[in-house]
Design a protein around this motif. Sequence first.
Motif, PDB file in Angstrom:
ATOM      1  N   LEU A   5     -13.125   9.407  12.653  1.00 47.83           N
ATOM      2  CA  LEU A   5     -12.447   8.692  11.234  1.00 47.83           C
ATOM      3  C   LEU A   5     -12.430   9.458   9.835  1.00 47.83           C
ATOM      4  O   LEU A   5     -11.669   9.481   9.082  1.00 47.83           O
ATOM      5  N   CYS A   6     -13.620  10.189   9.765  1.00 46.95           N
ATOM      6  CA  CYS A   6     -13.450  11.467   8.687  1.00 46.95           C
ATOM      7  C   CYS A   6     -12.548  12.351   8.672  1.00 46.95           C
ATOM      8  O   CYS A   6     -11.843  12.832   7.922  1.00 46.95           O
ATOM      9  N   HIS A   7     -12.262  12.823   9.869  1.00 51.29           N
ATOM     10  CA  HIS A   7     -11.249  13.914  10.144  1.00 51.29           C
ATOM     11  C   HIS A   7      -9.719  13.412  10.114  1.00 51.29           C
ATOM     12  O   HIS A   7      -8.865  14.277   9.894  1.00 51.29           O
ATOM     13  N   ALA A   8      -9.596  12.091  10.427  1.00 55.28           N
ATOM     14  CA  ALA A   8      -8.343  11.706  10.438  1.00 55.28           C
ATOM     15  C   ALA A   8      -7.454  11.988   9.114  1.00 55.28           C
ATOM     16  O   ALA A   8      -8.083  11.918   7.988  1.00 55.28           O
ATOM     17  N   ASP A   9      -6.272  12.154   9.152  1.00 56.81           N
ATOM     18  CA  ASP A   9      -5.407  12.450   7.982  1.00 56.81           C
ATOM     19  C   ASP A   9      -5.116  11.434   7.156  1.00 56.81           C
ATOM     20  O   ASP A   9      -5.003  11.440   5.859  1.00 56.81           O
ATOM     21  N   THR A  10      -5.156  10.214   8.040  1.00 53.58           N
ATOM     22  CA  THR A  10      -4.819   8.910   7.254  1.00 53.58           C
ATOM     23  C   THR A  10      -6.396   7.827   7.098  1.00 53.58           C
ATOM     24  O   THR A  10      -6.637   7.758   8.286  1.00 53.58           O
ATOM     25  N   LEU A  11      -6.822   7.407   6.106  1.00 51.24           N
ATOM     26  CA  LEU A  11      -7.716   6.434   6.075  1.00 51.24           C
ATOM     27  C   LEU A  11      -7.726   5.284   6.880  1.00 51.24           C
ATOM     28  O   LEU A  11      -6.719   4.436   6.650  1.00 51.24           O
ATOM     29  N   GLU A  12      -8.230   4.937   7.856  1.00 49.71           N
ATOM     30  CA  GLU A  12      -8.002   3.730   8.631  1.00 49.71           C
ATOM     31  C   GLU A  12      -8.599   2.662   7.663  1.00 49.71           C
ATOM     32  O   GLU A  12      -9.633   2.580   6.746  1.00 49.71           O
ATOM     33  N   ASP A  13      -7.726   1.651   7.886  1.00 47.40           N
ATOM     34  CA  ASP A  13      -8.015   0.590   6.711  1.00 47.40           C
ATOM     35  C   ASP A  13      -9.361  -0.337   6.899  1.00 47.40           C
ATOM     36  O   ASP A  13      -9.907  -0.433   5.811  1.00 47.40           O
ATOM     37  N   PHE A  14      -9.776  -0.286   7.890  1.00 50.01           N
ATOM     38  CA  PHE A  14     -11.143  -1.316   8.347  1.00 50.01           C
ATOM     39  C   PHE A  14     -11.879  -0.407   9.475  1.00 50.01           C
ATOM     40  O   PHE A  14     -11.167  -0.245  10.644  1.00 50.01           O
ATOM     41  N   LEU A  15     -12.865  -0.127   9.209  1.00 44.60           N
ATOM     42  CA  LEU A  15     -13.785   0.421  10.284  1.00 44.60           C
ATOM     43  C   LEU A  15     -14.060  -0.414  11.606  1.00 44.60           C
ATOM     44  O   LEU A  15     -14.141  -0.008  12.670  1.00 44.60           O
ATOM     45  N   THR A  16     -14.097  -1.961  11.333  1.00 38.29           N
ATOM     46  CA  THR A  16     -14.235  -2.709  12.281  1.00 38.29           C
ATOM     47  C   THR A  16     -13.152  -2.968  13.118  1.00 38.29           C
ATOM     48  O   THR A  16     -13.330  -3.355  14.300  1.00 38.29           O
TER      49      THR A  16
ATOM     50  N   TYR B 140     -11.249  -0.653  -3.857  1.00 42.77           N
ATOM     51  CA  TYR B 140     -10.777   0.247  -4.824  1.00 42.77           C
ATOM     52  C   TYR B 140     -10.518   1.495  -4.024  1.00 42.77           C
ATOM     53  O   TYR B 140      -9.441   2.381  -4.381  1.00 42.77           O
ATOM     54  N   ILE B 141     -11.410   2.178  -3.092  1.00 40.86           N
ATOM     55  CA  ILE B 141     -11.589   3.453  -2.741  1.00 40.86           C
ATOM     56  C   ILE B 141     -10.203   3.128  -1.687  1.00 40.86           C
ATOM     57  O   ILE B 141      -9.379   4.246  -1.875  1.00 40.86           O
ATOM     58  N   LYS B 142     -10.060   2.282  -0.871  1.00 41.83           N
ATOM     59  CA  LYS B 142      -9.102   2.378   0.020  1.00 41.83           C
ATOM     60  C   LYS B 142      -7.588   2.304  -0.577  1.00 41.83           C
ATOM     61  O   LYS B 142      -6.755   2.913  -0.479  1.00 41.83           O
TER      62      LYS B 142
ATOM     63  N   THR C 263     -15.679   5.020   3.485  1.00 38.15           N
ATOM     64  CA  THR C 263     -14.313   5.399   2.806  1.00 38.15           C
ATOM     65  C   THR C 263     -14.704   6.433   1.775  1.00 38.15           C
ATOM     66  O   THR C 263     -13.812   7.064   1.543  1.00 38.15           O
ATOM     67  N   GLN C 264     -15.927   6.302   1.079  1.00 34.80           N
ATOM     68  CA  GLN C 264     -16.419   7.614   0.284  1.00 34.80           C
ATOM     69  C   GLN C 264     -16.393   8.742   1.005  1.00 34.80           C
ATOM     70  O   GLN C 264     -15.827   9.738   0.446  1.00 34.80           O
ATOM     71  N   LEU C 265     -16.730   8.787   2.150  1.00 38.01           N
ATOM     72  CA  LEU C 265     -16.923  10.379   2.776  1.00 38.01           C
ATOM     73  C   LEU C 265     -15.401  10.661   3.003  1.00 38.01           C
ATOM     74  O   LEU C 265     -15.118  11.707   2.757  1.00 38.01           O
ATOM     75  N   TRP C 266     -14.605   9.794   3.554  1.00 34.82           N
ATOM     76  CA  TRP C 266     -13.104  10.272   3.602  1.00 34.82           C
ATOM     77  C   TRP C 266     -12.541  10.860   2.414  1.00 34.82           C
ATOM     78  O   TRP C 266     -12.005  11.717   2.355  1.00 34.82           O
ATOM     79  N   GLN C 267     -12.702  10.023   1.480  1.00 39.48           N
ATOM     80  CA  GLN C 267     -11.967  10.231  -0.063  1.00 39.48           C
ATOM     81  C   GLN C 267     -12.492  11.628  -0.465  1.00 39.48           C
ATOM     82  O   GLN C 267     -11.707  12.474  -0.889  1.00 39.48           O
ATOM     83  N   TRP C 268     -13.901  11.874  -0.361  1.00 47.87           N
ATOM     84  CA  TRP C 268     -14.229  13.093  -0.956  1.00 47.87           C
ATOM     85  C   TRP C 268     -13.946  14.256  -0.011  1.00 47.87           C
ATOM     86  O   TRP C 268     -13.419  15.351  -0.552  1.00 47.87           O
TER      87      TRP C 268
ATOM     88  N   GLN D  40       0.887  -1.200  -0.098  1.00 43.44           N
ATOM     89  CA  GLN D  40       0.102   0.058  -0.169  1.00 43.44           C
ATOM     90  C   GLN D  40       0.812   1.308   0.056  1.00 43.44           C
ATOM     91  O   GLN D  40       0.626   2.330  -0.803  1.00 43.44           O
ATOM     92  N   ALA D  41       2.038   1.125   0.675  1.00 45.72           N
ATOM     93  CA  ALA D  41       2.715   2.295   0.609  1.00 45.72           C
ATOM     94  C   ALA D  41       3.372   2.795  -0.660  1.00 45.72           C
ATOM     95  O   ALA D  41       3.506   3.926  -1.128  1.00 45.72           O
ATOM     96  N   GLU D  42       3.498   1.428  -1.563  1.00 44.91           N
ATOM     97  CA  GLU D  42       3.959   1.929  -2.862  1.00 44.91           C
ATOM     98  C   GLU D  42       2.955   2.641  -3.687  1.00 44.91           C
ATOM     99  O   GLU D  42       3.227   3.470  -4.496  1.00 44.91           O
ATOM    100  N   ILE D  43       1.706   2.131  -3.441  1.00 37.69           N
ATOM    101  CA  ILE D  43       0.575   2.667  -4.129  1.00 37.69           C
ATOM    102  C   ILE D  43       0.386   4.079  -3.740  1.00 37.69           C
ATOM    103  O   ILE D  43       0.185   5.221  -4.590  1.00 37.69           O
ATOM    104  N   ASP D  44       0.754   4.405  -2.383  1.00 37.97           N
ATOM    105  CA  ASP D  44       0.541   5.644  -1.859  1.00 37.97           C
ATOM    106  C   ASP D  44       1.358   6.833  -2.495  1.00 37.97           C
ATOM    107  O   ASP D  44       1.209   7.835  -2.720  1.00 37.97           O
ATOM    108  N   ASN D  45       2.480   6.277  -2.879  1.00 36.65           N
ATOM    109  CA  ASN D  45       3.624   7.001  -3.472  1.00 36.65           C
ATOM    110  C   ASN D  45       3.565   6.964  -4.777  1.00 36.65           C
ATOM    111  O   ASN D  45       4.374   7.443  -5.591  1.00 36.65           O
TER     112      ASN D  45
END
Length: 560
Positions: A541-552, A295-297, A472-477, A59-64
């Motif tokens: 979760l929406c305010h976090a700078d990094t998307l949490e991988d899993f809500l659960t 896909y979003i994550k 994740t859509q909320l966070w992405q938007w 995931q780090a490679e994709i983030d970069n």
Amino acid sequence: MSAVMRRESEPATQGFSVRAVAEDQDQLLSASASEFLSGLHRRFDARRLDCLAARIARQAEIDNGGLPDFREDTRNIRQSDWKVAPLPAALRDRRVEITGPVDAKMVINALNSGANCFMADFEDSTSPIWKNMIAGQHAMRGAVDGTLEFHAPARAEGTPGKHYALKPAAGQAVLLVRPRGWHLDEKHVQVDGRPMSASLFDLGLFAFHNAAALAARDRGPYFYLPKLESMEEAALWNDVLDHIERTLGLAEGQIRVTVLIETLPAVFQMDEILHALRSRIAGLNCGRWDYIFSYIKTFRAHPDRVLPERGQVGMDQPFLRAYSELLIHTCHRRGAHAMGGMAAQIPISNDPAANERAMAKVRADKLREVTAGHDGTWVAHPALIPLARRIFDERMPGAHQHHVLREDVQAFTQRQLRDQLLTQPLGTITRAGFDGNVEVCVRYLAAWLDGNGCVPIHWLMEDAATAEIARTQLWQWLHCQAQAIAAGNPQAEPPQLEDGTPIDFTLLERAFIGLPVRLGDRRELIGGSRIEEAIGMLDRLCHADTLEDFLTVPAYRRLE
């Protein structure tokens, strides 16, 4: 002194310990079962953690700026000719499968439903409070030995509650069990001071108590394996199952599995996953809701790949159509089933016109699947089984469609396939779509925290996968502008609703403020008493700078 109490008295860093109490848990967690589970943990947990570390690195490679792609080091597996092991008789015809949580009433209704198969879900449809996990394992034992019953409480004084019991075995759906994914721990069980893998706990405990009885009837045991991301994770499962077979005295290859292709990394390794499990795999499944979430994550740091609202991300979108067609081609080339996705609709009893519109969507979806070449499909509600069966019966007279090879997919180059799988969906974001995501996520999270993992909301059966799309859509938007600026576009503006309103945290706050009106009387909602807690969690979760991988994962810390 109970077995649990004896284990609790042992040092925290030594042996098997259970850190919760549920009814009749000692019947399941006997000394021999505990020893078996401990053996699984000690042999395989380090490899599990290595696989999870590999996920983070990938995931780090994709983030970069990287993109998922087919592996060069496994090209020979994809290009060479080989087949998976022949299918067992019980899994040859899987045209309609129903899924749901593992409570006794649901298990009985699903096994009696007329579906070919029932996937009992310890993962996305079940809130993993300890009593649910133990009750679910008891329900599995009762289902396998035919003794499972459920007595519903009376609805009115003096009126007996409804009694639920299993049909004779010949009239039941074939049972498949989905354990929780590799990323989850079972915090209530520790081995040598470390939490046990939830995957190993769920599957291991079920196999320990039920594998011999199922094998004697040529009914497995059969499993669905969730959220794999690589062939290495599939190979780990294969070694776990080899070990279980040897330890329990089962024949080699007795345990059969179906893998859910519900992560974007996994779609690029379907041949490799089939190959790693080739002696026991029965098929792959289009777990499309989790796939959209993945896909979003996966593209959380790619502002050029923002998805429209959930209602516009259907299987007619090019990236989802390519995923389905490649799965069919891959499976049929190797002799495995290509299972279709979930119809989440619930019959709308009080509005015939709305119900017909909903059922028309189901019919169109199932017709698309069978025409494309899928060998079976999923439904969430028993009332959809006749509809789905009728469509598959009309167009799939045999037990499956392995002869549909989708050679049109084979004509594409590897680069063309990758580009199709990564195509950004087109669409818009409406205010109703934004507010709907907030409502669904809050309502589902509140119910999940209250112990319910499968929740009807607006005539759709929502589980963790669909709630994850909303979250994740909320966070992405909300973070799209910041991601674009970080990617070198200082002039980036926040995305907008269809009416031109900027999507920002002010809009999120307004959605939270307007939520009480949308929800109505909270006393009528599943988990209504935990709505404020759910709002607080979603807000953080929406305010976090990094998307949490899993809500659960953060939510699990709040469970008993």
